[in-house]
Write a protein that holds these residues in place. Structure first.
Motif, PDB file in Angstrom:
ATOM      1  N   MET A  50       0.809  -1.217   0.000  1.00  0.00           N
ATOM      2  CA  MET A  50       0.000   0.000   0.000  1.00  0.00           C
ATOM      3  C   MET A  50       0.845   1.269   0.000  1.00  0.00           C
ATOM      4  SD  MET A  50      -1.660   0.071   3.778  1.00  0.00           S
ATOM      5  CE  MET A  50      -1.544   1.651   4.551  1.00  0.00           C
ATOM      6  N   GLY A  51       2.103   1.170   0.357  1.00  0.00           N
ATOM      7  CA  GLY A  51       2.981   2.329   0.342  1.00  0.00           C
ATOM      8  C   GLY A  51       3.542   2.573  -1.043  1.00  0.00           C
ATOM      9  N   VAL A  57       9.537   5.897  -7.371  1.00  0.00           N
ATOM     10  CA  VAL A  57       9.259   7.332  -7.314  1.00  0.00           C
ATOM     11  C   VAL A  57      10.529   8.169  -7.403  1.00  0.00           C
ATOM     12  CG1 VAL A  57       8.319   9.180  -5.858  1.00  0.00           C
ATOM     13  CG2 VAL A  57       7.114   7.007  -6.041  1.00  0.00           C
ATOM     14  N   TYR A  58      11.578   7.744  -6.694  1.00  0.00           N
ATOM     15  CA  TYR A  58      12.794   8.554  -6.624  1.00  0.00           C
ATOM     16  C   TYR A  58      13.972   7.972  -7.405  1.00  0.00           C
ATOM     17  CZ  TYR A  58      10.345  11.002  -2.912  1.00  0.00           C
ATOM     18  OH  TYR A  58       9.426  11.723  -2.198  1.00  0.00           O
ATOM     19  N   TYR A  64      12.855  -0.054  -0.207  1.00  0.00           N
ATOM     20  CA  TYR A  64      12.004   0.604   0.778  1.00  0.00           C
ATOM     21  C   TYR A  64      10.696   1.078   0.148  1.00  0.00           C
ATOM     22  CZ  TYR A  64      16.117   0.976   3.824  1.00  0.00           C
ATOM     23  OH  TYR A  64      17.208   0.714   4.596  1.00  0.00           O
ATOM     24  N   PHE A  65       9.694   1.116   1.012  1.00  0.00           N
ATOM     25  CA  PHE A  65       8.400   1.709   0.690  1.00  0.00           C
ATOM     26  C   PHE A  65       8.125   2.778   1.732  1.00  0.00           C
ATOM     27  CE2 PHE A  65       8.290  -2.456  -1.148  1.00  0.00           C
ATOM     28  CZ  PHE A  65       7.595  -2.297  -2.334  1.00  0.00           C
TER      29      PHE A  65
END
Length: 109
Positions: A50-51, A57-58, A64-65
């Protein structure tokens, strides 16, 4: 259901957050914030994806989330049977610098 595990960094930050909230806003606000954080973390046991993916994104090579809850970013990773809570950062903290050593360029520079 996966187990939850917490890093020492997360545990230290939670103690500091507890003291900060108690001092500045009182016990009632601290309880509300901690309830939100705890509920979101426990949801990760069932809905681990869910994260947002930090990798996607980066474009950082990591597993990691991150979930945003109660003005904080909670970072975690998922192992075969465990959701490992890595750290928590307030929205005012520069988590990119603290976690990855990356300084974001400001618009005024």
């Amino acid at each position: 259901m996966k187990k939850l595990a917490y890093s020492p960094h997360y545990k230290e930050k939670i103690v500091k957050l507890r003291k900060y909230l108690d001092f500045h806003f009182g016990t009632q606000v601290r309880r509300k914030v901690f309830k939100e954080i705890d509920e979101r973390i426990h949801l990760l046991q069932r809905f681990e994806s869910m994260g947002i993916s930090i990798r996607e994104v980066y474009d950082i090579d990591c597993n990691y989330f991150c979930v945003y809850v109660a003005k904080n970013y909670v970072f975690y990773r998922v192992d075969s049977d465990t959701v490992y809570i890595v750290n928590i950062y307030n929205e005012r903290e520069d988590f990119m610098q603290k976690m990855f050593g990356i300084e974001l360029v400001k618009d005024d520079e």
